[in-house]
Design an enzyme around this catalytic site. Sequence first.
Site, PDB file in Angstrom:
ATOM      1  N   GLU A 143     -27.010 -10.941 -78.966  1.00  0.00           N
ATOM      2  CA  GLU A 143     -25.959 -10.102 -79.577  1.00  0.00           C
ATOM      3  C   GLU A 143     -25.142 -10.934 -80.557  1.00  0.00           C
ATOM      4  O   GLU A 143     -24.823 -12.103 -80.286  1.00  0.00           O
ATOM      5  CB  GLU A 143     -25.042  -9.524 -78.496  1.00  0.00           C
ATOM      6  CG  GLU A 143     -25.649  -8.307 -77.843  1.00  0.00           C
ATOM      7  CD  GLU A 143     -24.753  -7.663 -76.805  1.00  0.00           C
ATOM      8  OE1 GLU A 143     -23.591  -8.089 -76.651  1.00  0.00           O
ATOM      9  OE2 GLU A 143     -25.228  -6.743 -76.129  1.00  0.00           O
ATOM     10  N   ASP A 198     -32.829   6.099 -98.816  1.00  0.00           N
ATOM     11  CA  ASP A 198     -33.666   5.820 -97.646  1.00  0.00           C
ATOM     12  C   ASP A 198     -35.112   5.722 -98.145  1.00  0.00           C
ATOM     13  O   ASP A 198     -35.745   6.729 -98.459  1.00  0.00           O
ATOM     14  CB  ASP A 198     -33.495   6.962 -96.640  1.00  0.00           C
ATOM     15  CG  ASP A 198     -34.366   6.805 -95.408  1.00  0.00           C
ATOM     16  OD1 ASP A 198     -35.305   5.983 -95.431  1.00  0.00           O
ATOM     17  OD2 ASP A 198     -34.117   7.527 -94.419  1.00  0.00           O
ATOM     18  N   ARG A 241     -42.708  -1.699 -85.837  1.00  0.00           N
ATOM     19  CA  ARG A 241     -41.898  -0.479 -85.771  1.00  0.00           C
ATOM     20  C   ARG A 241     -40.419  -0.863 -85.714  1.00  0.00           C
ATOM     21  O   ARG A 241     -39.989  -1.571 -84.802  1.00  0.00           O
ATOM     22  CB  ARG A 241     -42.300   0.287 -84.505  1.00  0.00           C
ATOM     23  CG  ARG A 241     -41.727   1.659 -84.361  1.00  0.00           C
ATOM     24  CD  ARG A 241     -42.599   2.476 -83.434  1.00  0.00           C
ATOM     25  NE  ARG A 241     -43.896   2.678 -84.056  1.00  0.00           N
ATOM     26  CZ  ARG A 241     -44.162   3.643 -84.946  1.00  0.00           C
ATOM     27  NH1 ARG A 241     -43.234   4.501 -85.298  1.00  0.00           N
ATOM     28  NH2 ARG A 241     -45.359   3.736 -85.486  1.00  0.00           N
TER      29      ARG A 241
END
Length: 421
Positions: free
Chosen positions: A56, A200, A235
């Site tokens: 993180e 996008d 992915r």
Amino acid sequence: MSLYKTLKETDSVIYEAIQNEIDRQNDGLELIASENFVSRAVLTAVGSVFTNKYAEGYPRKRYYGGCKFADICEDEARNRMKELFGADHANVQPHSGTQANQAVYFTLLNPGDTILGMNLSHGGHLSHGHPVNFTGKLYNIVQYGVNKETETIDYDEMESLAKQHKPKLIVCGASAYARTIDFKRIQEIADATGALVLADIAHIAGLVATGLHPSPVPHNAFVSTTTHKTLRGPRGGAVMCKEEYAADLDKAVFPGGQGGPLVHVMAGKAVCFKEAASDDFKSYQKQIIKNAAALADTIQGRDFRLVSGGTDNHLMLVDVFAHGITGKDAEKALQKAHITVNKNTIPFDTQSPFVASGIRIGTPAVTTRGMKEAEMKVIGNLICDLLENIEDEKTLDKVKEGVKDLTSKFPLYLDIRDMWE
Ligand code: DSN
């Protein structure tokens, strides 16, 4: 439990599912426009020990120890992405394209703010403002679409909607649009109406990276993508922006929208960006476009109508309803012959999305296998043979034979299937 048992020894169900999936991918013609086959190098990175690591935060500013090598993966992925697209800033942590888009919304918008996005049934995406998506629930959505005659983006309509509704953000880019998108024109519309633009490019990222589709990066403040479509990586998602938004965008990804990044996937993204900078990759992207054009010509030559009359990129939308069948039936019939496509609504569709009047066909995956224009002609004729006779068993058998003949000449992953033992 031994840490070193093989998958086959540990879990026969999942082992068999993977082996069967290798056969399915090898034995079929994969024409879903958003799918591809990654390299062994990408697979290795994604299947690596980085799946064990929490990281993180961002390189050198983590909430966990032991991130020295995770930092290398993230730094390489960010830097390579920036270089590949010529962007000021890149964030490679989004788990998906939708989360990349979400990060931009969280950077700029408050609930109730207005987004001008492309209608899903005209080629847009769920995360561009569809009512069932969080975007449709959180924000005030105004939608633009394509012109009824040309079936290409109606920039005049976009401009008048922008003037009328004064959106904070215009979202462009598409998941089922076969024509070149004019990112510069969209920026001009945004400049004239006080909006920012998110482009996008999930579908066309590989084409943009290689200069085969005009890039939004010089024009638009934010550019999001997935890494697994034409870009042929793992992915996942990623997002770029102009320097002035970098700190806010990073905060919107983490901690705003996600917890720990998937370090193994960031490692795969780094490999993907390295591969995408190669000459081989540019040749591959050129072939995707040539293959789509050859496939479109063949299908049109058999009297099937293509939305917008053709394609400039990696995909086409076939109006099968004009030929008397639904997209749902076409998808089902083709699947029986191991040809995988997806049913897709076409602009101004009279059918529901579950039935749809069209099918979407793309060439990235078959091009990765090495197929070229000659094979596209064969594939186009196989598709049309079957769609003209969807109930006929003899035709089905003939098409199945044709698929087998083609796929056996372009083997996929068979030599490395022991990677998944
Ligand atoms: N964008 C979808 C597709 O193109 O298949 C997935 O979200």
